[in-house]
Design a protein around this motif. Structure first.
Motif, mmCIF file in Angstrom:
data_model
loop_
_atom_site.group_PDB
_atom_site.id
_atom_site.type_symbol
_atom_site.label_atom_id
_atom_site.label_comp_id
_atom_site.label_asym_id
_atom_site.label_seq_id
_atom_site.Cartn_x
_atom_site.Cartn_y
_atom_site.Cartn_z
ATOM 1 N N THR A 145 11.171 6.656 1.360
ATOM 2 C CA THR A 145 11.282 5.326 1.949
ATOM 3 C C THR A 145 10.723 4.287 0.990
ATOM 4 N N LYS A 146 10.994 3.014 1.276
ATOM 5 C CA LYS A 146 10.487 1.951 0.419
ATOM 6 C C LYS A 146 8.964 1.879 0.406
ATOM 7 N N PRO A 147 8.260 2.079 1.548
ATOM 8 C CA PRO A 147 6.794 2.086 1.453
ATOM 9 C C PRO A 147 6.263 3.170 0.520
ATOM 10 N N GLU A 148 6.904 4.348 0.524
ATOM 11 C CA GLU A 148 6.476 5.388 -0.419
ATOM 12 C C GLU A 148 6.607 4.880 -1.852
ATOM 13 N N GLU A 149 7.771 4.300 -2.141
ATOM 14 C CA GLU A 149 8.017 3.803 -3.492
ATOM 15 C C GLU A 149 7.036 2.692 -3.855
ATOM 16 N N PHE A 150 6.775 1.812 -2.888
ATOM 17 C CA PHE A 150 5.893 0.672 -3.131
ATOM 18 C C PHE A 150 4.494 1.128 -3.527
ATOM 19 N N PHE A 151 3.932 2.053 -2.764
ATOM 20 C CA PHE A 151 2.556 2.472 -3.033
ATOM 21 C C PHE A 151 2.479 3.529 -4.134
ATOM 22 N N LEU A 152 3.517 4.376 -4.240
ATOM 23 C CA LEU A 152 3.490 5.410 -5.261
ATOM 24 C C LEU A 152 3.616 4.809 -6.651
ATOM 25 N N ASN A 153 4.484 3.810 -6.775
ATOM 26 C CA ASN A 153 4.709 3.184 -8.073
ATOM 27 C C ASN A 153 3.853 1.939 -8.278
ATOM 28 N N ARG A 154 3.091 1.573 -7.260
ATOM 29 C CA ARG A 154 2.263 0.363 -7.315
ATOM 30 C C ARG A 154 3.072 -0.815 -7.856
ATOM 31 N N GLU A 155 4.151 -1.147 -7.118
ATOM 32 C CA GLU A 155 5.006 -2.246 -7.553
ATOM 33 C C GLU A 155 4.236 -3.563 -7.620
ATOM 34 N N ASP A 156 3.297 -3.718 -6.706
ATOM 35 C CA ASP A 156 2.453 -4.909 -6.736
ATOM 36 C C ASP A 156 1.117 -4.527 -7.373
ATOM 37 N N GLU A 157 0.932 -4.889 -8.620
ATOM 38 C CA GLU A 157 -0.270 -4.484 -9.350
ATOM 39 C C GLU A 157 -1.540 -5.077 -8.752
ATOM 40 N N GLN A 158 -1.374 -6.129 -7.949
ATOM 41 C CA GLN A 158 -2.523 -6.740 -7.307
ATOM 42 C C GLN A 158 -2.831 -6.069 -5.965
ATOM 43 N N GLY A 159 -2.019 -5.118 -5.569
ATOM 44 C CA GLY A 159 -2.197 -4.463 -4.286
ATOM 45 C C GLY A 159 -3.409 -3.547 -4.268
ATOM 46 N N PRO A 160 -3.796 -3.093 -3.087
ATOM 47 C CA PRO A 160 -4.992 -2.250 -2.954
ATOM 48 C C PRO A 160 -4.788 -0.869 -3.568
ATOM 49 N N ARG A 161 -5.863 -0.294 -4.054
ATOM 50 C CA ARG A 161 -5.837 1.077 -4.562
ATOM 51 C C ARG A 161 -6.268 2.014 -3.440
ATOM 52 N N LEU A 162 -5.354 2.850 -3.029
ATOM 53 C CA LEU A 162 -5.621 3.763 -1.928
ATOM 54 C C LEU A 162 -6.478 4.932 -2.381
ATOM 55 N N GLU A 163 -7.190 5.525 -1.435
ATOM 56 C CA GLU A 163 -7.871 6.789 -1.704
ATOM 57 C C GLU A 163 -6.843 7.908 -1.767
ATOM 58 N N ASN A 164 -5.944 7.940 -0.780
ATOM 59 C CA ASN A 164 -4.874 8.943 -0.740
ATOM 60 C C ASN A 164 -3.619 8.345 -0.136
ATOM 61 N N LEU A 165 -2.470 8.686 -0.717
ATOM 62 C CA LEU A 165 -1.172 8.362 -0.144
ATOM 63 C C LEU A 165 -0.584 9.666 0.393
ATOM 64 N N ILE A 166 -0.437 9.762 1.703
ATOM 65 C CA ILE A 166 0.078 10.970 2.351
ATOM 66 C C ILE A 166 1.564 10.779 2.605
ATOM 67 N N ILE A 167 2.394 11.649 2.019
ATOM 68 C CA ILE A 167 3.847 11.529 2.130
ATOM 69 C C ILE A 167 4.356 12.646 3.047
ATOM 70 N N LEU A 168 4.994 12.260 4.148
ATOM 71 C CA LEU A 168 5.429 13.213 5.169
ATOM 72 C C LEU A 168 6.942 13.183 5.319
ATOM 73 N N GLY A 169 7.498 14.287 5.774
ATOM 74 C CA GLY A 169 8.947 14.443 5.790
ATOM 75 C C GLY A 169 9.667 13.743 6.921
#
Length: 263
Positions: A145-169
């Motif tokens: 999904t787009k949220p996965e892409e957004f946070f996985l690729n950090r499209e917004d370099e000013q965005g928050p740095r997560l502790e963990n991104l959990i990707i579910l099916g």
């Protein structure tokens, strides 16, 4: 006699149900069938209380392809395999709250015919109120999904740095993870989150600031030569002009005109 009746009933049920478990509607003409691939994603595509596919995208596709001269068959697919399925012809197109952004070169597109906000949801008493509050937090998204892409690729370099991104099916899993407290937040289409809140009466809170606004479209294989993408676009444009699109969206969501601001 009872065994005969039970046997006859079983045969009738089998005849009315396709291989995906969907009851087939009675088709009284010989028009060709368009196979639409989607996953379970209320309010865009889901099964009603009778086990029949319904939702915004199902109704839009049914009406549009009927005007073009086709019947439709909705097939539940593994969302991660959608591109493979449409390219090898197992389905004719992908319709299911499908974001166009970042995928324009991957398919023949019809759309956008709607827009959608991708948003963050948290539990009611969470201390997360804005995107910056996600710093160091755990967030769940549905795969591909787009949220996965957004946070996985950090499209917004000013965005928050997560502790963990959990990707579910599957869509349902992200809500379970949030409700159980396994993650601090989730990211998904706003309409889908609102539908889940309404269906299950949960106390999630949606952040006011979206992570992005995306256009929703119908995707055909790049090598599809039938011209269906153009026909569908012309038909959806007419349905928008005559108020059909707004009426269908309005059956499922408040303020349907907001979802038609595709410009």
């Amino acid at each position: 006699m009872r065994k005969i009746l039970y046997g006859a009933l079983a045969l009738l049920i089998t005849a009315l149900t396709d291989c995906n478990g969907y009851p087939q509607s009675a088709v009284t003409d010989n028009r060709p069938v368009i196979k639409i691939g989607s996953d379970n994603y209320p309010p865009y595509n889901y099964l009603d209380e009778n086990g029949v596919p319904t939702g915004i995208d199902v109704e839009l596709a049914t009406e549009a392809f009927d005007r073009i001269g086709y019947n439709i068959e909705v097939i539940t697919i593994d969302w991660e395999k959608k591109k493979e399925l449409v390219e090898n012809g197992e389905i004719d197109c992908i319709i299911g709250c499908f974001s166009m952004e970042g995928r324009l070169e991957d398919y023949q597109w019809t759309g956008p015919y709607m827009v959608s906000n991708q948003v963050i949801a948290v539990n009611e008493h969470s201390d997360i109120y804005q995107l910056s509050d996600l710093e160091g937090k755990n967030l769940a998204v549905q795969s591909t999904t787009k949220p996965e892409e957004f946070f996985l690729n950090r499209e917004d370099e000013q965005g928050p740095r997560l502790e963990n991104l959990i990707i579910l099916g599957h869509r349902e899993q992200i809500y379970t993870f949030l409700g159980k407290g396994y993650v601090d937040a989730i990211a998904a289409h706003e309409a889908s989150i609102l539908q889940y809140i309404n269906d299950y009466d949960v106390k999630f809170r949606i952040l006011e600031e979206p992570i992005m606004t995306v256009g929703i479209g119908a995707a055909f294989a790049k090598n599809d030569t039938r011209g269906l993408s153009d026909q569908l676009k012309q038909t959806l444009d007419k349905m928008r002009e005559d108020g059909t699109v707004e009426r269908i969206i309005g059956k499922y969501m408040d303020n349907p005109e907001e979802y038609l601001e595709v410009d």
